[in-house]
Design a protein around this motif. Structure first.
Motif, PDB file in Angstrom:
ATOM      1  N   ASP A 179       0.851  -1.188   0.000  1.00 22.47           N
ATOM      2  CA  ASP A 179       0.000   0.000   0.000  1.00 22.47           C
ATOM      3  C   ASP A 179       0.889   1.241   0.000  1.00 22.47           C
ATOM      4  OD1 ASP A 179      -3.041   0.941   0.722  1.00 22.47           O
ATOM      5  OD2 ASP A 179      -1.555   2.233   1.688  1.00 22.47           O
ATOM      6  N   GLU A 180       0.929   1.960  -1.089  1.00 22.65           N
ATOM      7  CA  GLU A 180       1.838   3.101  -1.217  1.00 22.65           C
ATOM      8  C   GLU A 180       1.512   4.204  -0.210  1.00 22.65           C
ATOM      9  OE1 GLU A 180       3.304   6.322  -4.633  1.00 22.65           O
ATOM     10  OE2 GLU A 180       2.118   4.546  -5.188  1.00 22.65           O
ATOM     11  N   GLU A 181       0.232   4.491  -0.034  1.00 17.66           N
ATOM     12  CA  GLU A 181      -0.143   5.546   0.906  1.00 17.66           C
ATOM     13  C   GLU A 181       0.184   5.140   2.333  1.00 17.66           C
ATOM     14  OE1 GLU A 181      -3.999   8.323   2.158  1.00 17.66           O
ATOM     15  OE2 GLU A 181      -4.162   6.845   0.548  1.00 17.66           O
ATOM     16  N   GLY A 182      -0.024   3.871   2.649  1.00 14.51           N
ATOM     17  CA  GLY A 182       0.341   3.387   3.970  1.00 14.51           C
ATOM     18  C   GLY A 182       1.833   3.475   4.200  1.00 14.51           C
ATOM     19  N   GLY A 183       2.623   3.169   3.179  1.00 12.29           N
ATOM     20  CA  GLY A 183       4.077   3.279   3.290  1.00 12.29           C
ATOM     21  C   GLY A 183       4.516   4.705   3.537  1.00 12.29           C
ATOM     22  N   ARG A 184       3.869   5.666   2.855  1.00  5.86           N
ATOM     23  CA  ARG A 184       4.208   7.073   3.094  1.00  5.86           C
ATOM     24  C   ARG A 184       3.846   7.500   4.512  1.00  5.86           C
ATOM     25  NH1 ARG A 184       2.130   7.799  -2.257  1.00  5.86           N
ATOM     26  NH2 ARG A 184       0.154   8.570  -1.392  1.00  5.86           N
ATOM     27  N   ALA A 185       2.732   6.981   5.008  1.00  6.40           N
ATOM     28  CA  ALA A 185       2.318   7.327   6.379  1.00  6.40           C
ATOM     29  C   ALA A 185       3.323   6.785   7.396  1.00  6.40           C
ATOM     30  CB  ALA A 185       0.929   6.769   6.663  1.00  6.40           C
ATOM     31  N   ILE A 186       3.830   5.580   7.175  1.00 13.10           N
ATOM     32  CA  ILE A 186       4.841   5.017   8.085  1.00 13.10           C
ATOM     33  C   ILE A 186       6.088   5.883   8.073  1.00 13.10           C
ATOM     34  CG2 ILE A 186       6.375   3.063   8.470  1.00 13.10           C
ATOM     35  CD1 ILE A 186       4.135   1.251   7.412  1.00 13.10           C
ATOM     36  N   ALA A 187       6.540   6.244   6.879  1.00 11.32           N
ATOM     37  CA  ALA A 187       7.749   7.073   6.776  1.00 11.32           C
ATOM     38  C   ALA A 187       7.544   8.428   7.445  1.00 11.32           C
ATOM     39  CB  ALA A 187       8.128   7.250   5.301  1.00 11.32           C
ATOM     40  N   ALA A 188       6.356   9.016   7.268  1.00 14.32           N
ATOM     41  CA  ALA A 188       6.082  10.327   7.881  1.00 14.32           C
ATOM     42  C   ALA A 188       6.051  10.216   9.401  1.00 14.32           C
ATOM     43  CB  ALA A 188       4.758  10.872   7.361  1.00 14.32           C
ATOM     44  N   ALA A 189       5.489   9.123   9.924  1.00 13.14           N
ATOM     45  CA  ALA A 189       5.452   8.948  11.379  1.00 13.14           C
ATOM     46  C   ALA A 189       6.851   8.787  11.944  1.00 13.14           C
ATOM     47  CB  ALA A 189       4.594   7.729  11.727  1.00 13.14           C
ATOM     48  N   VAL A 190       7.695   8.020  11.260  1.00  9.56           N
ATOM     49  CA  VAL A 190       9.071   7.833  11.726  1.00  9.56           C
ATOM     50  C   VAL A 190       9.817   9.156  11.717  1.00  9.56           C
ATOM     51  CG1 VAL A 190      11.267   6.708  11.219  1.00  9.56           C
ATOM     52  CG2 VAL A 190       9.140   5.404  11.041  1.00  9.56           C
ATOM     53  N   ALA A 191       9.612   9.960  10.666  1.00 18.13           N
ATOM     54  CA  ALA A 191      10.283  11.262  10.595  1.00 18.13           C
ATOM     55  C   ALA A 191       9.779  12.191  11.699  1.00 18.13           C
ATOM     56  CB  ALA A 191      10.050  11.889   9.217  1.00 18.13           C
ATOM     57  N   ALA A 192       8.459  12.194  11.940  1.00 19.44           N
ATOM     58  CA  ALA A 192       7.903  13.085  12.965  1.00 19.44           C
ATOM     59  C   ALA A 192       8.343  12.674  14.361  1.00 19.44           C
ATOM     60  CB  ALA A 192       6.381  13.090  12.871  1.00 19.44           C
ATOM     61  N   ALA A 193       8.572  11.384  14.585  1.00 17.25           N
ATOM     62  CA  ALA A 193       8.982  10.904  15.908  1.00 17.25           C
ATOM     63  C   ALA A 193      10.367  11.394  16.296  1.00 17.25           C
ATOM     64  CB  ALA A 193       8.942   9.376  15.949  1.00 17.25           C
ATOM     65  N   GLY A 252      -3.760   4.125  10.303  1.00 13.71           N
ATOM     66  CA  GLY A 252      -4.856   3.326  10.839  1.00 13.71           C
ATOM     67  C   GLY A 252      -5.972   3.144   9.821  1.00 13.71           C
ATOM     68  N   ARG A 253      -6.297   4.208   9.083  1.00 15.84           N
ATOM     69  CA  ARG A 253      -7.354   4.111   8.060  1.00 15.84           C
ATOM     70  C   ARG A 253      -6.932   3.219   6.909  1.00 15.84           C
ATOM     71  NH1 ARG A 253      -8.753  10.617   7.977  1.00 15.84           N
ATOM     72  NH2 ARG A 253      -9.994  10.648   9.915  1.00 15.84           N
ATOM     73  N   ARG A 254      -5.665   3.307   6.515  1.00 18.47           N
ATOM     74  CA  ARG A 254      -5.193   2.459   5.412  1.00 18.47           C
ATOM     75  C   ARG A 254      -5.228   0.984   5.822  1.00 18.47           C
ATOM     76  NH1 ARG A 254      -6.605   3.811   1.381  1.00 18.47           N
ATOM     77  NH2 ARG A 254      -5.323   2.158   0.470  1.00 18.47           N
ATOM     78  N   LEU A 255      -4.899   0.697   7.079  1.00 20.75           N
ATOM     79  CA  LEU A 255      -4.944  -0.690   7.536  1.00 20.75           C
ATOM     80  C   LEU A 255      -6.381  -1.203   7.566  1.00 20.75           C
ATOM     81  CD1 LEU A 255      -2.321  -0.669  10.444  1.00 20.75           C
ATOM     82  CD2 LEU A 255      -2.032  -1.526   8.122  1.00 20.75           C
ATOM     83  N   GLU A 256      -7.313  -0.348   7.975  1.00 22.98           N
ATOM     84  CA  GLU A 256      -8.722  -0.756   7.963  1.00 22.98           C
ATOM     85  C   GLU A 256      -9.191  -1.017   6.539  1.00 22.98           C
ATOM     86  OE1 GLU A 256     -10.612   2.461   9.936  1.00 22.98           O
ATOM     87  OE2 GLU A 256     -10.098   1.768  11.962  1.00 22.98           O
ATOM     88  N   SER A 274      -3.288  -0.967  18.310  1.00 20.44           N
ATOM     89  CA  SER A 274      -2.146  -0.242  18.879  1.00 20.44           C
ATOM     90  C   SER A 274      -2.084   1.188  18.363  1.00 20.44           C
ATOM     91  CB  SER A 274      -0.849  -0.978  18.544  1.00 20.44           C
ATOM     92  OG  SER A 274      -0.807  -2.243  19.159  1.00 20.44           O
ATOM     93  N   LEU A 275      -2.356   1.374  17.082  1.00 19.56           N
ATOM     94  CA  LEU A 275      -2.346   2.729  16.520  1.00 19.56           C
ATOM     95  C   LEU A 275      -3.444   3.587  17.138  1.00 19.56           C
ATOM     96  CD1 LEU A 275      -1.689   1.864  12.779  1.00 19.56           C
ATOM     97  CD2 LEU A 275      -0.257   3.349  14.182  1.00 19.56           C
ATOM     98  N   GLY A 276      -4.616   2.991  17.336  1.00 15.74           N
ATOM     99  CA  GLY A 276      -5.701   3.744  17.959  1.00 15.74           C
ATOM    100  C   GLY A 276      -5.339   4.200  19.359  1.00 15.74           C
ATOM    101  N   TRP A 277      -4.672   3.304  20.103  1.00 20.39           N
ATOM    102  CA  TRP A 277      -4.252   3.649  21.455  1.00 20.39           C
ATOM    103  C   TRP A 277      -3.283   4.827  21.412  1.00 20.39           C
ATOM    104  CZ3 TRP A 277      -0.316   0.074  24.380  1.00 20.39           C
ATOM    105  CH2 TRP A 277       0.066   0.694  25.568  1.00 20.39           C
TER     106      TRP A 277
END
Length: 902
Positions: A465-479, A558-562, A586-589
């Motif tokens: 999922d390309e959009e999901g992959g971008r979201a993971i990368a953005a979360a890692v960068a923001a962290a 979370g939305r992409r996983l759903e 876990s993401l919701g938490w």
């Protein structure tokens, strides 16, 4: 004579003794004992405790407790010379000087069991001993000599553990109506045919039926607040209708507790309900938070080199236990509470899932996972024994959605307020934010272990999922904006890195500027989040922006996983689906967590929210800082409790021996959330059957000046000596506890009266209570956990001493609640509840006798309603209190104990 050529060493507050190779026992000095242990392997019992007695904490040797944990994993033993002797069928030592000889005999007996054909825990022992020998465990070579090599290769631990089965969803419970006669019959079957009829217990069981009646209106549960005095037998009283309803309705009743001690007690009581072990495991299940259970993936990592030194030895002993454990519960289950403490800070917490990074079906041990097995077993159980925190967390995070409980019994209901207060709290602190960073990014720098970040856990999602992959990368960068290792040191140096560390630095500066206790290096500091200074206001904006940058990709992911679950691609098998469902939870938490932080930051510089109390804190232990943060609590935490837990339920029973805390029904409603329901609860109360006028007395000592530590220690010493042990001493401050213990422990030991203490002895609280219960001449000092969680019936507890009136700590949170709830009347309710709980430790059975001593020169009379009606209350001097405790009936009881023990 033991075959091991090692001396045996025993140390207590009364002295030090050693038995040399020839078996002769002699007393030695502490210095000689330390040199002996450094030069020669020595047999000892509980090395950390012996080290503390010698003033040399790092002492080690051939610890008999470690050997017992290997030979008999998942078996209970009180970790004292007497407890070990009884477990092995040996004669308990009469005096300290007899202990070294016992240690030699115990070593011999344990090794002999390894040679016996009937050894029940033989499977896997030879392989485990071989591994431990390679780790240079001192017991390795003697065990290899004692254990016969198996004829066939032993299976790897993870292959021996049973797998759980996936079952069909449970249908909704049927609508049934219980009859009073059938509940009475069930109660009689639980208490036994020959048991004395207790009218109070029957009335209680009849009243409890209300919680199991059909609900008439949505969001209006049938709720009963039931106060049952000690000795009524409320456990069997509510299990009678609960078990009957579960059988007839085919539904689960969740029995929730606050302390692990009551969870264990409920497990024992359930044997009356279902005597057969196999059937009981199916019908009655104990549930705790996942951080309590052994994580098999963490264990595998530890066994394969993730742990080194003593931590690796602990991992192998835990592996031995895991093969025989009933449920894999490492905290309060059948893992001996003393085992992790033998290894000090060497890794037991790393064997559980405390970081919330479970990969669910992606784990190779998923089908054998203790946590997943307990969760699935509870779906089809009749009775689920849980705790308040787990019930609230499940409700808040939407867990148990497939079979949400409809009937709850909250035992220890007076703690619902405290449990809700903790569960629904918000803390934007260094410790919390760095943990979130690690969860998102995974290992950084020199960090070790199997920790994996979002990218590693969801690599297949990122590739699909390309959009999901971008979201993971953005979360890692923001962290990267969150605090990282050494963040606290940077704050001390005035060089914070990133917007969150800058915020924490500003909070720390404001706390030190405003807290009046700043010069007191012993305690944490705090300041109300009101009129913040410019530094904190300026730091809040960038911090909020950084958190928002992290929240957005987490929500998108979370939305992409759903959506991925809905699409169901070809590669998504059952295990992948379960793993993604776990990731969504876990993401919701985490998204809710960050959302709470953002709401707290929005408060800075703006108007206060009347529903919450906000403050800043610097957390310290003995002057050492370990966390800095911003905190938010509900002014009334029973509001979310009512919305998330009570209203969706069909029936709720809240019960306790001190539900009103010496007050009225309004107190019970305010502490349990009942006041937030549109339908008022029913009330029931039945007094204790005990004759408190004949069985107990309250002595208020008037001549101990507050703050006079020598006088306080002297009082404790004299009172314990007068009672000849059997004393529970309760403190409101750890510093005073330690000071009193240091002043009186040696003196009492010379009189043959052992003294143990929380926060002093390197022993977990549960084990301390076990030791106290086992020895009627022992005494135990502790704080709040002992005031609320001790159940020691019989002569082992015959005197309770409190250092003074347990006034609430004057925190920002308490001040806000005090202002909102009647001022001093609010304080009085808290104090009465604490006094009632402390007094409740004293008389647990009809034949118990004892005294409750309050060392308070000025205890207001209005607080004395905390004690049961009819209890004699006297204001006396210390001399008078000592004389009354030394007189009958306590003195007669002690004489009987000595005869019985002899």
């Amino acid at each position: 004579m033991t075959a091991l050529p090692y001396p045996a060493l025993h140390a207590s507050h009364a002295g030090v003794w050693v038995a040399d190779g020839d078996g002769a026992t002699r007393g030695i000095g502490r210095g000689e004992a330390i040199r002996l242990a450094a030069d020669t392997p020595v047999l000892l019992l509980n090395a950390p405790l012996v080290g503390q007695r010698l003033g040399h904490p790092e002492i080690n040797g051939l610890d008999l407790l470690e050997l017992f944990a290997f030979v008999h994993p998942a078996r209970f033993v009180v970790p004292t010379p007497g407890g070990l002797a009884r477990a092995l069928g040996l004669e308990p030592p009469a005096h300290d000087q007899d202990v070294p000889a016992l240690l030699r005999a115990a070593a011999d007996a344990l090794l002999a069991r390894c040679r016996a054909e009937a050894w029940a825990e033989r499977e896997g022992a030879w392989t485990s001993a071989q591994s431990l020998t390679r780790l240079r465990w001192m017991w390795g070579a003697p065990l290899m000599d004692a254990i016969a090599r198996p004829k066939e290769a032993e299976r790897w631990l993870f292959a021996r553990l049973p797998e759980w089965d996936e079952g069909a969803p449970r249908p909704n419970p049927r609508t049934v109506v219980l009859e009073e006669a059938e509940v009475a019959d069930r109660l009689r079957s639980l208490t036994g045919a020959g048991a004395e009829a207790r009218h109070g217990q029957r009335a209680y069981a009849t009243a409890a039926m209300r919680a199991f009646a059909p609900r008439d209106t949505r969001d209006e549960p049938n709720m009963l607040l039931a106060e049952a005095g000690t000795g009524i037998g409320k456990t069997l009283g509510y299990l009678a209708p609960a078990s009957l309803w579960a059988e007839r309705a085919n539904g689960a009743v969740w029995v929730s507790t606050y302390t692990k001690a009551l969870q264990r007690q409920l497990g024992h009581e359930s044997e009356r309900l279902v005597p057969d072990d196999t059937e009981r495991r199916q019908r009655i299940v104990t549930r705790k938070g996942r951080e309590n259970y052994l994580c098999l993936l963490n264990l595998e990592d530890a066994l394969q080199g993730g742990f080194q030194g003593r931590a690796a030895i602990l991992a192998h002993l835990v592996a031995r236990w895991a093969a025989y454990s009933a449920d894999g519960d490492m905290v309060g289950g059948d893992l001996p509470g003393w085992l992790p403490t033998l290894f000090r800070r060497n890794g037991s917490t790393a064997l559980t899932d405390r970081r919330g990074e479970c990969v669910y079906a992606g784990c190779p041990h998923y089908r054998r996972c203790f946590i997943e097995r307990a969760a699935r077993a509870s779906v089809h159980a009749d009775i689920v024994i849980a705790n308040h925190a787990l019930v609230m967390v499940n409700a808040a995070r939407g867990r148990e959605a497939g079979g949400r409980p409809t009937r709850f019994v909250f035992d220890e209901g007076h703690h619902l307020f405290d449990a809700a207060d903790s569960t629904f709290a918000t803390a934007l602190s260094g410790a919390e934010t760095i943990e979130l960073r690690r969860w998102v990014t995974g290992p950084e720098g020199r960090s070790r272990g199997r920790r994996r970040g979002l990218a590693a856990r969801l690599s297949d999602v990122a590739s699909y999922d390309e959009e999901g992959g971008r979201a993971i990368a953005a979360a890692v960068a923001a962290a990267q904006a969150l605090p990282s290792d050494s963040w606290l040191q940077r704050l001390h140096e005035g060089a914070p890195f990133g917007p969150i560390e800058t915020l924490l630095a500003a909070a720390r500066g404001l706390v030190f500027a405003r807290d009046a206790k700043a010069e007191d290096a012993g305690y944490g500091l705090e300041a109300e989040l009101a009129e913040p200074d410019a530094a904190l206001v300026e730091a809040a904006g960038p911090a909020a922006e950084a958190l928002d940058q992290l929240l957005r990709p987490l929500v998108v992911l979370g939305r992409r996983l759903e959506a991925l679950l809905t699409d169901g691609p070809d590669w998504m098998d059952g295990q992948a689906r379960a793993r993604i469902e776990g990731a969504i939870a876990s993401l919701g938490w985490r998204a809710d967590l960050v959302g709470g932080w953002l709401a707290l930051l929005a408060r800075i510089g703006g108007p206060a929210d009347p529903d919450f109390v906000d403050w800043l804190a610097v957390d310290r232990i003995d002057g050492r800082e370990y966390d800095v943060g911003l905190h938010r609590r509900w002014l009334d935490p029973t509001r979310p409790l009512a919305e998330l837990v009570l209203k969706p339920a069909h029936g709720v029973l809240v019960t306790s021996a001190t539900l009103t805390g010496g007050g009225d029904t309004d107190v019970a409603e305010s502490l349990t959330g009942a006041q937030h329901l549109s339908r008022p609860p029913a009330h029931f109360a039945v007094p204790s059957p005990f004759d408190y006028a004949a069985q107990s007395e309250v002595l208020i000592v008037t001549d101990i000046k507050r703050g006079d530590l020598p006088a306080l220690a002297g009082a404790y010493g004299r009172l314990i000596l007068a009672a000849q042990g059997g004393t529970l001493g309760l403190f409101t401050a750890i510093r005073r506890l330690r000071s009193v213990h240091a002043r009186i422990a040696d003196r009492l030991a010379r009189e043959g009266l052992p003294l143990y203490a929380q926060h002093v002895d390197p022993i977990d609280t549960g084990t301390l209570i076990d030791i106290f219960r086992d020895d009627p001449r022992a005494s135990l000092l502790g704080t709040d956990a002992l005031r609320d969680g001790v159940d020691v019936p019989g002569h082992s507890l015959r005197l309770v001493v409190m250092e003074g009136v347990p006034w609430p700590k004057p925190t920002v949170l308490h001040a806000a609640r005090r202002l909102a709830n009647g001022g001093s009347a609010h304080d009085d309710r808290i104090i009465r509840a604490r006094l009632a709980q402390a007094f409740g430790r004293l008389v647990r059975r009809a034949d118990d006798r004892g005294a409750f001593v309050l060392l308070s020169a000025a205890c207001p009379s209005r607080l004395l309603t905390a004690f049961p009606e009819g209890t004699p209350i006297s204001r006396v001097t210390l001399d008078e209190a000592v004389a009354r405790i030394a007189a009958p009936p306590l003195s007669a009881m002690r004489a009987g104990e000595r005869i019985g023990a002899g």
